[in-house]
Design an enzyme around this catalytic site. Structure first.
Site, mmCIF file in Angstrom:
data_model
loop_
_atom_site.group_PDB
_atom_site.id
_atom_site.type_symbol
_atom_site.label_atom_id
_atom_site.label_comp_id
_atom_site.label_asym_id
_atom_site.label_seq_id
_atom_site.Cartn_x
_atom_site.Cartn_y
_atom_site.Cartn_z
ATOM 1 N N LYS A 205 0.833 -1.211 0.000
ATOM 2 C CA LYS A 205 0.000 0.000 0.000
ATOM 3 C C LYS A 205 0.867 1.260 0.000
ATOM 4 O O LYS A 205 0.647 2.207 -0.756
ATOM 5 C CB LYS A 205 -0.906 -0.021 1.242
ATOM 6 C CG LYS A 205 -1.627 1.279 1.528
ATOM 7 C CD LYS A 205 -2.704 1.533 0.517
ATOM 8 C CE LYS A 205 -3.324 2.905 0.700
ATOM 9 N NZ LYS A 205 -4.400 3.139 -0.241
ATOM 10 N N CYS A 259 -3.702 10.658 0.696
ATOM 11 C CA CYS A 259 -3.029 9.378 0.486
ATOM 12 C C CYS A 259 -1.630 9.572 -0.062
ATOM 13 O O CYS A 259 -0.651 9.277 0.598
ATOM 14 C CB CYS A 259 -3.863 8.542 -0.477
ATOM 15 S SG CYS A 259 -5.588 8.517 -0.009
HETATM 16 N N1 SAJ Z 1 -1.331 14.703 -9.517
HETATM 17 C C1 SAJ Z 1 -0.380 15.416 -10.247
HETATM 18 N N2 SAJ Z 1 0.036 14.940 -11.450
HETATM 19 C C2 SAJ Z 1 -0.436 13.777 -11.964
HETATM 20 C C3 SAJ Z 1 -1.407 13.040 -11.234
HETATM 21 C C4 SAJ Z 1 -1.840 13.521 -10.012
HETATM 22 O O1 SAJ Z 1 0.091 16.488 -9.818
HETATM 23 O O2 SAJ Z 1 -0.008 13.422 -13.073
HETATM 24 C C5 SAJ Z 1 -1.788 15.197 -8.208
HETATM 25 C C6 SAJ Z 1 -3.276 15.509 -8.152
HETATM 26 O O3 SAJ Z 1 -3.568 16.782 -8.652
HETATM 27 C C7 SAJ Z 1 -3.525 15.399 -6.648
HETATM 28 C C8 SAJ Z 1 -2.561 14.295 -6.216
HETATM 29 O O4 SAJ Z 1 -1.613 14.175 -7.254
HETATM 30 O O5 SAJ Z 1 -3.190 16.599 -5.983
HETATM 31 C C9 SAJ Z 1 -3.213 12.945 -5.921
HETATM 32 O O6 SAJ Z 1 -4.219 12.629 -6.879
HETATM 33 P P1 SAJ Z 1 -4.436 11.179 -7.505
HETATM 34 O O7 SAJ Z 1 -5.622 11.220 -8.379
HETATM 35 O O8 SAJ Z 1 -3.176 10.710 -8.134
HETATM 36 O O9 SAJ Z 1 -4.666 10.206 -6.248
HETATM 37 P P2 SAJ Z 1 -5.692 10.190 -4.973
HETATM 38 O O10 SAJ Z 1 -4.964 10.747 -3.795
HETATM 39 O O11 SAJ Z 1 -7.023 10.727 -5.286
HETATM 40 O O12 SAJ Z 1 -5.845 8.577 -4.786
HETATM 41 C C10 SAJ Z 1 -4.681 7.761 -4.598
HETATM 42 C C11 SAJ Z 1 -4.722 6.593 -5.568
HETATM 43 N N3 SAJ Z 1 -3.407 5.958 -5.622
HETATM 44 C C12 SAJ Z 1 -2.728 5.786 -6.773
HETATM 45 O O13 SAJ Z 1 -3.117 6.158 -7.847
HETATM 46 C C13 SAJ Z 1 -1.389 5.068 -6.662
HETATM 47 C C14 SAJ Z 1 -5.789 5.608 -5.146
HETATM 48 O O14 SAJ Z 1 -5.766 4.449 -5.953
HETATM 49 C C15 SAJ Z 1 -5.576 5.194 -3.672
HETATM 50 O O15 SAJ Z 1 -6.583 4.319 -3.216
HETATM 51 C C16 SAJ Z 1 -5.652 6.450 -2.831
HETATM 52 O O16 SAJ Z 1 -4.601 7.326 -3.255
HETATM 53 C C17 SAJ Z 1 -5.516 6.029 -1.373
HETATM 54 O O17 SAJ Z 1 -6.544 5.989 -0.658
HETATM 55 O O18 SAJ Z 1 -4.413 5.646 -0.962
#
Ligand code: SAJ
Length: 404
Positions: A205, A259
């Site tokens: 995780k 997360c």
């Molecule tokens: N972000 C970027 N650039 C990118 C992708 C995302 O700057 O190319 C930023 C987003 O704007 C945001 C942050 O990253 O601020 C996180 O967003 P996200 O959509 O990547 O992830 P979360 O936090 O909504 O959900 C994540 C997911 N983990 C992964 O993709 C590895 C989800 O599957 C997990 O279940 C969740 O964390 C969790 O609960 O751990």
């Protein structure tokens, strides 16, 4: 026919409640426990206290059919799930006191052959630690319980689908615990269930979210270099990604949410010497937000020097990622706060199309803000912003690639 499991779900939050509803909709009795009596009352009324598509219907049905009931104390069951938060204490030290408290609450109820599963994101070794705690109170049950760790990996906004369809990693403290936990999840999950041990499942995780954090840090680092080198980072990444084995993520105004910006610290706190890249990625992603706020400050000064008057500024987006209303741990919100700290009677338009109002920020409709402001700062790539017509005389700072 009814399944024979009876489940106690400790924690009815973003993951606990959807999981409880899913299990209950599969005609398994779930007794949900939450320390907040308001949450308990809301759920018993068939309603929900969090925003997640399709969750309202799932909970309403589960409660109406009598398979889901909430209370502030647990009851006897045969499967106990711990789905409570693991926040921080001090400087980025994971705090497992909620996991511990939830475990202590169910220890008196445990009996031979019961299944105890932790889903909360946890530092490595937590499952073994909780096993020690359980057996220290109930030595007669030693090696007669099934104890496992099984993290969730759902994406907020798509939880009800991903809970059922994502693969899961399941690690027991011994093989029969793993098998019993796999058996339990197979009753309601369609994704593949991958067996391992508890420590590997815990680490898995943490590593999933750290991996994404490191990759975003790489993109953010590129954005800083490209800004100095006068190269369009979005075009650069698009071109580099034409390589069949390169897949660079997108830079943004920082990394938010509960997360990805949090879990890497669980590794760094326990293995500070070894986790160099993971720790540095956290620093880079945090620094990116600070850098954005500085850029806004500089753009305002430049404008004032050029035009002999203070500019008005539109800050576009407050949520932690596009097209959601969740502002917690949001870098865009942090930047807005930082920029407003230095506001000397200047005019600001704060925009967040996914919420109606905010207790701190006075919100402006996005068309109005773009029309009135001299400087337009894109913080979050919300879909509404993609269609905007912006007149040529505006200063634009695009931190999220909306205009790429
Ligand atoms: N972000 C970027 N650039 C990118 C992708 C995302 O700057 O190319 C930023 C987003 O704007 C945001 C942050 O990253 O601020 C996180 O967003 P996200 O959509 O990547 O992830 P979360 O936090 O909504 O959900 C994540 C997911 N983990 C992964 O993709 C590895 C989800 O599957 C997990 O279940 C969740 O964390 C969790 O609960 O751990």
């Amino acid at each position: 026919m009814e399944n024979k499991s009876k489940v106690v779900m400790m924690g009815l939050g973003y993951i606990g409640l959807p999981t409880a509803a899913l299990i209950a909709n599969n005609k398994t009795y779930v007794h949900g426990v939450d320390i907040n009596p308001k949450v308990v009352d809301t759920i018993n009324a068939g309603k929900i206290h969090i925003i997640e598509p399709e969750l309202d219907e799932a909970v309403a049905n589960a409660v109406k059919d009598g398979y889901l009931k909430a209370s502030i104390t647990p009851v006897e069951a045969n499967t106990y799930l711990i789905v409570v938060p693991t926040p921080f204490k001090g400087k980025n030290e994971p705090d497992i006191s909620f996991v511990e408290a939830a475990t202590k609450a169910i220890i008196p109820l445990l009996k031979e052959e019961d299944l105890y599963i932790i889903e909360s994101t946890s530092p490595i070794g937590t499952t073994e630690k909780m096993m020690g705690l359980i057996y220290s109170h109930r030595p007669e049950l030693k090696n007669k319980l099934h104890i496992a760790y099984c993290p969730e990996r759902v994406l907020p906004g798509n939880v009800m689908y991903e809970l059922v369809h994502n693969d899961r990693v399941i690690g027991g403290v011994d093989e029969k615990s793993t098998d019993k936990a796999v058996n339990f999840y197979s009753e309601f999950i369609k994704g593949d269930l991958h067996k391992t041990n508890a420590r590997t499942a815990e680490m898995c995780k943490l590593v999933e979210n750290s991996s994404r954090d490191v990759q975003i840090a790489f993109a953010n680092e590129l954005s800083l270099i490209c800004d100095k080198a006068d190269i369009n980072v979005w075009e650069l990444i698009d071109l580099a990604n034409k390589h069949p084995r390169v897949n660079i993520l997108q830079p943004g105004c920082g990394v938010g949410g509960h997360c990805i910006a949090v879990d890497p610290y669980f590794i760094v706190a326990d293995y500070p010497m070894e986790s160099q890249i993971i720790g540095k990625a956290r620093e880079i992603n945090n620094y990116k937000s600070f850098w954005c706020a500085e850029k806004v400050k500089n753009a305002k000064l430049e404008f004032e020097l050029k035009h002999g008057r203070k500019p008005s500024t539109a800050l576009m987006g407050l949520a932690f990622k596009p097209n959601i209303d969740d502002l917690r741990e949001s870098p865009a919100k942090y930047i807005a706060q930082k920029v407003l700290q230095n506001a000397n009677n200047e005019e600001y338009y704060i925009v967040e199309p996914n919420i109606e109002e905010h207790t701190v920020f006075k919100l402006t409709e996005y068309n109005v803000a773009v029309e009135k402001a001299d400087i337009i700062v894109f913080l979050v790539a919300h879909k509404e912003f993609k269609e905007l017509k912006i007149s040529k005389n505006k200063v634009i700072l695009d931190f999220c690639g909306i205009l790429k």
